[in-house]
Design a protein around this motif. Structure first.
Motif, PDB file in Angstrom:
ATOM      1  N   LEU A  62       2.646   4.422   5.417  1.00  0.00           N
ATOM      2  CA  LEU A  62       1.642   3.357   5.567  1.00  0.00           C
ATOM      3  C   LEU A  62       1.646   2.775   6.970  1.00  0.00           C
ATOM      4  N   VAL A  63       2.817   2.524   7.508  1.00  0.00           N
ATOM      5  CA  VAL A  63       2.941   1.959   8.856  1.00  0.00           C
ATOM      6  C   VAL A  63       2.313   2.912   9.870  1.00  0.00           C
ATOM      7  N   ALA A  64       2.634   4.198   9.765  1.00  0.00           N
ATOM      8  CA  ALA A  64       2.073   5.185  10.692  1.00  0.00           C
ATOM      9  C   ALA A  64       0.572   5.341  10.486  1.00  0.00           C
ATOM     10  N   GLY A  65       0.137   5.314   9.235  1.00  0.00           N
ATOM     11  CA  GLY A  65      -1.291   5.420   8.950  1.00  0.00           C
ATOM     12  C   GLY A  65      -2.074   4.276   9.560  1.00  0.00           C
ATOM     13  N   LYS A  66      -1.527   3.084   9.473  1.00  0.00           N
ATOM     14  CA  LYS A  66      -2.187   1.914  10.065  1.00  0.00           C
ATOM     15  C   LYS A  66      -2.261   2.060  11.588  1.00  0.00           C
ATOM     16  N   ALA A  67      -1.180   2.510  12.201  1.00  0.00           N
ATOM     17  CA  ALA A  67      -1.170   2.703  13.660  1.00  0.00           C
ATOM     18  C   ALA A  67      -2.199   3.754  14.072  1.00  0.00           C
ATOM     19  N   MET A  68      -2.326   4.804  13.285  1.00  0.00           N
ATOM     20  CA  MET A  68      -3.294   5.853  13.607  1.00  0.00           C
ATOM     21  C   MET A  68      -4.727   5.367  13.405  1.00  0.00           C
ATOM     22  N   ARG A  69      -4.981   4.591  12.357  1.00  0.00           N
ATOM     23  CA  ARG A  69      -6.337   4.048  12.152  1.00  0.00           C
ATOM     24  C   ARG A  69      -6.713   3.114  13.280  1.00  0.00           C
ATOM     25  N   THR A  70      -5.762   2.291  13.734  1.00  0.00           N
ATOM     26  CA  THR A  70      -5.998   1.390  14.852  1.00  0.00           C
ATOM     27  C   THR A  70      -6.353   2.179  16.107  1.00  0.00           C
ATOM     28  N   ALA A  71      -5.702   3.316  16.303  1.00  0.00           N
ATOM     29  CA  ALA A  71      -5.948   4.168  17.467  1.00  0.00           C
ATOM     30  C   ALA A  71      -7.158   5.091  17.263  1.00  0.00           C
ATOM     31  N   LYS A  72      -7.789   4.992  16.078  1.00  0.00           N
ATOM     32  CA  LYS A  72      -8.940   5.844  15.732  1.00  0.00           C
ATOM     33  C   LYS A  72      -8.600   7.336  15.813  1.00  0.00           C
ATOM     34  N   ARG A  73      -7.435   7.653  15.255  1.00  0.00           N
ATOM     35  CA  ARG A  73      -6.955   9.030  15.213  1.00  0.00           C
ATOM     36  C   ARG A  73      -6.640   9.416  13.777  1.00  0.00           C
ATOM     37  N   ASP A  74      -6.533  10.710  13.534  1.00  0.00           N
ATOM     38  CA  ASP A  74      -6.311  11.220  12.182  1.00  0.00           C
ATOM     39  C   ASP A  74      -4.840  11.479  11.896  1.00  0.00           C
ATOM     40  N   ARG A  78       0.146  17.460   4.545  1.00  0.00           N
ATOM     41  CA  ARG A  78      -0.135  18.788   3.995  1.00  0.00           C
ATOM     42  C   ARG A  78       1.075  19.327   3.240  1.00  0.00           C
ATOM     43  N   SER A  79       0.760  20.269   2.355  1.00  0.00           N
ATOM     44  CA  SER A  79       1.770  21.051   1.633  1.00  0.00           C
ATOM     45  C   SER A  79       2.689  20.191   0.766  1.00  0.00           C
ATOM     46  N   LEU A  80       2.109  19.238   0.036  1.00  0.00           N
ATOM     47  CA  LEU A  80       2.909  18.406  -0.859  1.00  0.00           C
ATOM     48  C   LEU A  80       3.331  19.205  -2.089  1.00  0.00           C
ATOM     49  N   GLN A  81       4.616  19.117  -2.448  1.00  0.00           N
ATOM     50  CA  GLN A  81       5.104  19.696  -3.688  1.00  0.00           C
ATOM     51  C   GLN A  81       4.388  18.995  -4.851  1.00  0.00           C
ATOM     52  N   PRO A  82       4.234  19.652  -6.003  1.00  0.00           N
ATOM     53  CA  PRO A  82       3.514  19.032  -7.125  1.00  0.00           C
ATOM     54  C   PRO A  82       4.065  17.661  -7.535  1.00  0.00           C
ATOM     55  N   GLN A  83       5.391  17.507  -7.559  1.00  0.00           N
ATOM     56  CA  GLN A  83       5.958  16.219  -7.963  1.00  0.00           C
ATOM     57  C   GLN A  83       5.700  15.142  -6.908  1.00  0.00           C
ATOM     58  N   ILE A  84       5.597  15.537  -5.636  1.00  0.00           N
ATOM     59  CA  ILE A  84       5.287  14.578  -4.574  1.00  0.00           C
ATOM     60  C   ILE A  84       3.817  14.204  -4.648  1.00  0.00           C
ATOM     61  N   ARG A  85       2.959  15.179  -4.901  1.00  0.00           N
ATOM     62  CA  ARG A  85       1.521  14.901  -5.049  1.00  0.00           C
ATOM     63  C   ARG A  85       1.295  13.929  -6.203  1.00  0.00           C
ATOM     64  N   GLU A  86       2.057  14.092  -7.264  1.00  0.00           N
ATOM     65  CA  GLU A  86       1.932  13.193  -8.415  1.00  0.00           C
ATOM     66  C   GLU A  86       2.289  11.758  -8.026  1.00  0.00           C
ATOM     67  N   VAL A  87       3.340  11.574  -7.232  1.00  0.00           N
ATOM     68  CA  VAL A  87       3.714  10.236  -6.753  1.00  0.00           C
ATOM     69  C   VAL A  87       2.565   9.638  -5.940  1.00  0.00           C
ATOM     70  N   PHE A  88       1.962  10.444  -5.076  1.00  0.00           N
ATOM     71  CA  PHE A  88       0.844   9.966  -4.260  1.00  0.00           C
ATOM     72  C   PHE A  88      -0.360   9.614  -5.125  1.00  0.00           C
ATOM     73  N   ASP A  89      -0.637  10.421  -6.139  1.00  0.00           N
ATOM     74  CA  ASP A  89      -1.768  10.149  -7.031  1.00  0.00           C
ATOM     75  C   ASP A  89      -1.545   8.885  -7.857  1.00  0.00           C
ATOM     76  N   ILE A  90      -0.363   8.748  -8.435  1.00  0.00           N
ATOM     77  CA  ILE A  90      -0.061   7.593  -9.286  1.00  0.00           C
ATOM     78  C   ILE A  90      -0.059   6.298  -8.485  1.00  0.00           C
ATOM     79  N   SER A  91       0.469   6.350  -7.268  1.00  0.00           N
ATOM     80  CA  SER A  91       0.566   5.142  -6.437  1.00  0.00           C
ATOM     81  C   SER A  91      -0.740   4.809  -5.718  1.00  0.00           C
ATOM     82  N   GLY A  92      -1.706   5.721  -5.758  1.00  0.00           N
ATOM     83  CA  GLY A  92      -2.966   5.502  -5.054  1.00  0.00           C
ATOM     84  C   GLY A  92      -2.931   5.929  -3.594  1.00  0.00           C
ATOM     85  N   PHE A  93      -1.815   6.462  -3.147  1.00  0.00           N
ATOM     86  CA  PHE A  93      -1.686   6.875  -1.756  1.00  0.00           C
ATOM     87  C   PHE A  93      -2.566   8.074  -1.428  1.00  0.00           C
TER      88      PHE A  93
END
Length: 100
Positions: A62-74, A78-93
């Motif tokens: 989140l901290v890095a994402g905010k810094a990148m949005r502020t800098a208008k960069r992407d 990538r390549s999330l394991q299924p159990q990691i993708r599930e954490v991201f989906d459940i948490s809304g990330f």
């Protein structure tokens, strides 16, 4: 945890291996913010080698994402394991980041 950094022109790829848990979250965040400040292009975080992410690891992203949005960069994940993708989906990330 291991973080390998690859430079591709102005873009950076961070390949992460291990657990993104409380003890590793701060070094991970530091590596992300170093990539933000040390480059001008997009940043991709390759999570293929990550088998666990705690709330501390999510916070670092989140901290890095905010810094990148502020800098208008992407910031792309990538390549999330299924159990990691599930954490991201459940948490809304998965709605906060581009995931490939």
């Amino acid at each position: 945890m291991q973080i390998d950094r690859e430079q591709a022109g102005s873009d950076v790829v961070l390949k992460v291996t291990g657990r993104l848990d409380t003890p590793n979250a701060k070094p991970f965040e530091t590596s992300l913010l170093d990539a933000v400040s040390g480059s001008e292009g997009a940043i991709t975080v390759d999570l293929a080698g990550v088998d666990y992410v705690s709330s501390s690891g999510l916070r670092a992203l989140l901290v890095a994402g905010k810094a990148m949005r502020t800098a208008k960069r992407d910031l792309t994940l990538r390549s999330l394991q299924p159990q990691i993708r599930e954490v991201f989906d459940i948490s809304g990330f998965s709605t906060l980041f581009e995931i490939k």
